[in-house]
Design a protein around this motif. Sequence first.
Motif, short mmCIF file in Angstrom:
data_model
loop_
_atom_site.label_atom_id
_atom_site.label_comp_id
_atom_site.label_asym_id
_atom_site.label_seq_id
_atom_site.Cartn_x
_atom_site.Cartn_y
_atom_site.Cartn_z
N GLU A 108 49.21 39.80 38.94
CA GLU A 108 48.65 38.60 38.27
C GLU A 108 49.51 37.82 37.38
O GLU A 108 49.18 36.55 36.86
CB GLU A 108 47.20 39.13 37.51
CG GLU A 108 46.30 39.75 38.16
CD GLU A 108 46.38 41.26 38.09
OE1 GLU A 108 45.18 41.80 38.60
OE2 GLU A 108 47.32 41.81 38.17
N ASP A 113 39.06 36.99 34.52
CA ASP A 113 39.94 35.84 35.09
C ASP A 113 40.27 35.31 33.63
O ASP A 113 41.47 34.94 33.53
CB ASP A 113 39.05 34.74 35.73
CG ASP A 113 39.04 35.29 37.13
OD1 ASP A 113 39.99 34.98 37.96
OD2 ASP A 113 37.86 35.76 37.52
N ARG A 114 39.41 35.29 32.57
CA ARG A 114 39.86 34.42 31.33
C ARG A 114 40.74 35.46 30.59
O ARG A 114 41.80 34.91 30.17
CB ARG A 114 38.54 34.17 30.54
CG ARG A 114 37.53 33.20 30.76
CD ARG A 114 36.35 32.97 30.02
NE ARG A 114 35.75 33.96 29.75
CZ ARG A 114 34.63 34.22 30.55
NH1 ARG A 114 34.08 33.46 31.41
NH2 ARG A 114 33.60 35.38 30.01
N ARG A 170 44.28 34.98 32.53
CA ARG A 170 44.96 33.67 32.15
C ARG A 170 45.61 33.55 30.84
O ARG A 170 46.72 33.02 30.73
CB ARG A 170 43.92 32.65 32.58
CG ARG A 170 43.62 32.09 33.88
CD ARG A 170 43.03 30.85 34.20
NE ARG A 170 41.74 30.75 33.43
CZ ARG A 170 40.52 31.11 33.76
NH1 ARG A 170 40.40 31.72 35.19
NH2 ARG A 170 39.37 31.10 33.37
N ARG A 171 44.73 34.11 29.71
CA ARG A 171 45.06 34.13 28.40
C ARG A 171 46.60 34.95 28.13
O ARG A 171 47.35 34.37 27.66
CB ARG A 171 44.21 34.48 27.58
CG ARG A 171 44.59 34.86 26.10
CD ARG A 171 43.30 34.97 25.29
NE ARG A 171 42.94 36.43 25.62
CZ ARG A 171 43.41 37.74 24.53
NH1 ARG A 171 44.18 37.14 23.64
NH2 ARG A 171 42.68 38.76 24.84
N ARG A 208 48.72 35.71 30.78
CA ARG A 208 49.61 35.26 31.34
C ARG A 208 50.53 34.19 30.64
O ARG A 208 51.64 34.11 30.62
CB ARG A 208 49.20 34.34 32.63
CG ARG A 208 50.21 33.85 33.76
CD ARG A 208 49.45 33.14 34.88
NE ARG A 208 48.74 34.17 35.65
CZ ARG A 208 47.50 33.76 36.06
NH1 ARG A 208 47.23 32.70 35.87
NH2 ARG A 208 46.84 34.62 36.89
#
Length: 503
Positions: free
Chosen positions: A310, A387-388, A391-392, A394
Motif C-alpha cells: 500500500e 482506505d482513509r 492514504r493518511r 502514505r
Amino acid sequence: MTAPKTPSGPPHAPPGASPDRAAAAGDHPADRAGADRPVPGADLHLELPAGGARRTALARALRDAVRSGRLAGGTLLPPYRALAADLGLARNAVADAYAELVAEGWFTARQGSGTRVAEGAAAAAAPAGPDGPAPEPPLHDLLQGKPDPASFPRGPWAASARRALAGAPTEAFGPGDPRGRPELRRALAAYLSRARGVRAGPENVVVCSGFANGLRLLAAVRPREWAVEAYGLPFHHGILDAAGVRPYPVPVDDDGVRTGELPGRARTALLTPAHQFPTGGRLLPARRAAAVEWARSTGGVIVEDDYDGEFRYDRKPVGAVQGLAPGHVVYAGSLSKSLSPALRLGWLVLPDHLVERVLAAKGLRESWASALDQLALADFIECGAYDRHVRRMRGRYRDRRDQLVSVLAERVPQARVTGISAGLHAVVELPPGGESPALAAARAAGLALDGLSSYRHPADPAPAREGLVVGYAAAPDAAFARALTALADTLADVRAGTRGGPH
C-alpha cells in the motif's frame, strides 16, 4: 471451607498476635469479613518444602516470588487468613511471615488496605549480572518493519469494533471457522481486487494470524524445494528451515529478484515483488512475466509476500503478481505494516487446488485470529476507514522518507540511499568492510538499526552486500529529527575514519 472462630479483640489480629504484628500484616478487608464466613482472597501459588519451620519456609518462598518477578511491585497479597487456609498453616505463622517481610522492606502494609509488595523490591533484590548492569536502551528506534504506533486509528477502530460487536451473529461467539469469518473474507476479496489487482473470491481467502502463520501453513503443504530471494527476513528463513525446506537462494539487484534464475528443481518461490525486502527493488514487468512463466512451466507456485504494497510514493502502486496467474500464485498480506502488528491478522489468497490442503493443515478449530477482531476489520474496510488510514499514513511516511533523504544528501552527500520508492525503510549502501564500523558507531550514538548483511540468506554463495537498513516510520515526531542528525553524524564520522566511506 470455614475458618475457626477467633477470640474477641481486633478483628484483623490472629489469636495471640501483638498489635505491632497485626498492624504490619495489614488490616485487609477480607480479614474483617467475619471468621465464620468462607475465606475470600486472590490465589497465590507457593511451594513449601515438607518439614522444618513453616513460617521460615513461607517467608523464604514469598521473598523468592518477589525476586523472580512473579509478585510485582504493588501486588496486593491475599489476607493472611486466606493464605493460611490455602496452605494449611496456622494463621499466626502467616501473620508472622508477613510482618517479617514488612520489617525487611519487601512488603508494605497500611491499616485498612492490606499488605502489598513494595514498589522496587524486585529490582533492589536482583543481583548484578555477570557482565555488569544492563545496557542502556537505544535513544532512537530506526529498526525496519515497524509502523508508527502513535498513529493507530483508535477512534475509527473503536467505532468499527462497537458496530461489529453489536451486529455480530450469535454463531460468531462459538468455535471458529478455519477459513476465517465470512464477513472479513468478503471484505478482503473486494478490497484486494480494487486496491491490489488480486483476482479471487471470498472462497479463496483464508484468514490467518499474520504472514508468519501463513508461511508455516504453506511450508506444511508444499514440496520441500523452495526458491527464496538471496536477501530476506531471517525469521522467515527460520520458519522454512524448521519445516525441513531446502532453500535455493536467487540473486537480487536494484530491480528485484532475478527471476530468470529461478531453479527448475524448486516448486515454490517466496518473492517480494512490489518492494524487495530489504533491498527495495521493484520487480520489473519482464521479470514478473518470467516468474509467471517459471510457475506455469514447472507446475510451481509463487508465494507473493505483499508486506507493504500500500505504501508507494513516487509512482502509482504496482499491482499484485497474483493478478497475472491466480492459479499459480498465493497472495499473502497482513496488517503488521498498514495498521499494527498487535492485531495479529493476515490472509492468504489461495489457488483453488491449495484451499482444502491449507485448511487441513490449519485444523478444524481457529485458535489464532480473534473472530471479534475479524468482524471489526471487516467493518473497518467496508466503511472506508482502512482506505482513509492508508492514504493518511502514505503521506506521513513519504514525508519521513523525504526528511531522511534530504538530511543525508546535505550532510553525507556521498551516501547512496536506495529502496526509497516504497515501504517503511531505506538502505544506506556501504563499501566492503564499512558495515561493521558503521553499526558499532550507530549503536554507540544510541541508534537502533540493522546491517544489510544480516538479511543475506546463509545458503547464498555470493559475497554479502553491506549497508544500513534504516526504518523511518516508528520514531516519535519529537525525536525523528534528532535521530536523523545522529545517523548523519555517524556516517560522516565513519567516512572520515574509514577509507572509501559510504558510496
